[in-house]
Scaffold this active site. Structure first.
Site, PDB file in Angstrom:
ATOM      1  N   CYS A  12      40.228  27.986  78.302  1.00 44.54           N
ATOM      2  CA  CYS A  12      39.980  29.014  79.307  1.00 44.54           C
ATOM      3  C   CYS A  12      41.190  29.943  79.355  1.00 44.54           C
ATOM      4  O   CYS A  12      42.207  29.709  78.698  1.00 44.54           O
ATOM      5  CB  CYS A  12      39.754  28.374  80.676  1.00 44.54           C
ATOM      6  SG  CYS A  12      41.212  27.472  81.296  1.00 44.54           S
ATOM      7  N   HIS A  41      46.452  19.414  80.043  1.00 42.09           N
ATOM      8  CA  HIS A  41      46.143  18.009  79.769  1.00 42.09           C
ATOM      9  C   HIS A  41      45.386  17.854  78.453  1.00 42.09           C
ATOM     10  O   HIS A  41      44.172  17.646  78.420  1.00 42.09           O
ATOM     11  CB  HIS A  41      45.344  17.409  80.928  1.00 42.09           C
ATOM     12  CG  HIS A  41      46.175  17.075  82.114  1.00 42.09           C
ATOM     13  ND1 HIS A  41      45.665  16.889  83.383  1.00 42.09           N
ATOM     14  CD2 HIS A  41      47.519  16.884  82.225  1.00 42.09           C
ATOM     15  CE1 HIS A  41      46.639  16.598  84.219  1.00 42.09           C
ATOM     16  NE2 HIS A  41      47.770  16.588  83.542  1.00 42.09           N
ATOM     17  N   HIS A 124      46.220  13.751  91.171  1.00 38.72           N
ATOM     18  CA  HIS A 124      46.167  14.799  90.149  1.00 38.72           C
ATOM     19  C   HIS A 124      47.279  15.811  90.430  1.00 38.72           C
ATOM     20  O   HIS A 124      47.523  16.173  91.581  1.00 38.72           O
ATOM     21  CB  HIS A 124      44.799  15.489  90.172  1.00 38.72           C
ATOM     22  CG  HIS A 124      44.576  16.403  89.007  1.00 38.72           C
ATOM     23  ND1 HIS A 124      45.090  17.683  88.978  1.00 38.72           N
ATOM     24  CD2 HIS A 124      43.923  16.227  87.832  1.00 38.72           C
ATOM     25  CE1 HIS A 124      44.745  18.257  87.835  1.00 38.72           C
ATOM     26  NE2 HIS A 124      44.040  17.391  87.119  1.00 38.72           N
ATOM     27  N   GLU A 126      47.500  18.977  90.122  1.00 39.34           N
ATOM     28  CA  GLU A 126      47.090  20.177  90.858  1.00 39.34           C
ATOM     29  C   GLU A 126      47.000  19.887  92.351  1.00 39.34           C
ATOM     30  O   GLU A 126      47.412  20.707  93.183  1.00 39.34           O
ATOM     31  CB  GLU A 126      45.745  20.702  90.348  1.00 39.34           C
ATOM     32  CG  GLU A 126      45.313  21.974  91.069  1.00 39.34           C
ATOM     33  CD  GLU A 126      43.920  22.447  90.720  1.00 39.34           C
ATOM     34  OE1 GLU A 126      43.282  23.073  91.588  1.00 39.34           O
ATOM     35  OE2 GLU A 126      43.467  22.201  89.583  1.00 39.34           O
ATOM     36  N   THR A 169      40.495  23.094  91.599  1.00 42.75           N
ATOM     37  CA  THR A 169      39.717  24.055  90.810  1.00 42.75           C
ATOM     38  C   THR A 169      38.862  23.420  89.722  1.00 42.75           C
ATOM     39  O   THR A 169      38.018  24.106  89.139  1.00 42.75           O
ATOM     40  CB  THR A 169      40.648  25.083  90.147  1.00 42.75           C
ATOM     41  OG1 THR A 169      41.537  24.410  89.240  1.00 42.75           O
ATOM     42  CG2 THR A 169      41.450  25.855  91.182  1.00 42.75           C
TER      43      THR A 169
END
Length: 316
Positions: A12, A41, A124, A126, A169
């Protein structure tokens, strides 16, 4: 045996940007360059950057004073940013702009004194970075983490009428929708983001896997086991009633998986490069695949700008 490729799949815009930041920093400043946490990752990507001279660490105390450090695409807490500044580290920020948007939303609600609910997976990076945007010195209230509907039912907040939510996200779109519905039912006045915080690439790749599952009797997802969005793709295929496996590379394909399979779907998480997909296709040909076709899919044209200091033209 026919192979059907999902579209879109793989990198992305946020991943492209993060990898390019590491490469350009090495090219412009030389090594060593430190990267806090895996920049994305994916083992293949991380190993490639290590070979170029990147040194991956989990905490800033592993970075020498005055050195250059890159923050991963997952983002970091305000405490990490302050620590980097106090130690005189030169920082390049590879945080995905869509994650930064969530960070700004959390900080805004913190300043207004609202309580905040983050939908995400505990542990995680994030989520750790987003939770760390809540600065008690700049606002009141609290931030809470929920992972599922049961967490919503058990949640006790200090300000049920002064409350907002946001999300990690890279979650399952379906699961997140159900959790948001549960939040709205329990807290009718809760505020949410103007636009869905699930990133466009996560949404598009999940939609593409859903299409694959309608036509295939096996779906292979290329991605590392610590990749949240890759795991969600494999889980989604399984929920659609199709056998699915998450694989780091073609070497992990078990020949038994393809026995008596007629249509095999292949996709890749947002942090998995096309070269790994190509390897999977080559292996499937060895195992008896007769053709490869690709869905038309949803076009993606998103590009995120590099940090200004890295936009300079490199000179040989």
């Amino acid at each position: 045996m026919k192979v059907l490729l999902a579209n879109p799949r793989g990198f992305c815009a946020g991943v492209d940007r993060a990898i390019e930041i590491v490469k350009r920093t090495i090219d412009m400043l030389g090594t060593p360059i430190y990267v806090r946490h895996e920049v994305v990752h994916n083992r293949f990507v991380v190993d490639d950057l290590k070979q170029r001279g990147a040194i991956f660490v989990e905490e800033l105390h592993q970075v020498p004073d005055g050195a250059t450090v890159i923050f991963s695409a997952h983002g970091v807490s305000q405490a990490v940013r302050r620590q980097a500044a106090q130690r005189g580290l030169k920082v390049f920020d590879a945080t995905c702009p869509l994650v930064t948007k969530v960070h700004l939303d959390v900080a805004r609600h913190c300043r207004t004194g609202r309580d905040m609910i983050l939908i995400g997976h505990a542990g995680h990076p994030e989520v750790e970075g987003t939770m760390g945007q809540w600065d008690q010195e700049r606002g009141t209230g609290r931030i809470y983490l929920v992972e599922n509907i049961d967490d919503v039912a058990a949640l006790h907040v200090a300000q049920p009428h002064h409350l907002a939510y946001t999300t990690q996200t890279t979650l399952s779109v379906d699961d997140t929708r159900n959790i948001i519905d549960a939040l709205r039912q329990r807290f009718p006045t809760i505020q949410g983001p103007k636009n869905n915080d699930i990133c466009y690439a996560t949404q598009n790749r999940q939609d593409a896997v859903r299409e694959l599952a309608r036509e295939c009797d096996l779906v292979l997802v290329v991605g590392s086991p610590n990749s949240s969005n890759s795991n969600r793709l494999s889980e989604l295929a399984q929920r659609e009633g199709v056998a699915s496996y998450l694989i780091d590379s073609a070497a992990e394909i078990d020949p038994a998986w393809v026995i008596d399979k007629h249509h095999i779907g292949v996709t890749a998480g947002a942090s998995a490069p096309q070269v790994l997909v190509d390897g999977v296709l080559a292996r499937l040909y060895e195992l008896g695949a007769t053709s490869v076709s690709e869905h038309s899919g949803k076009p993606e044209s998103m590009v995120f700008a590099l940090p200004k200091a890295l936009r300079l033209q490199l000179v040989d």
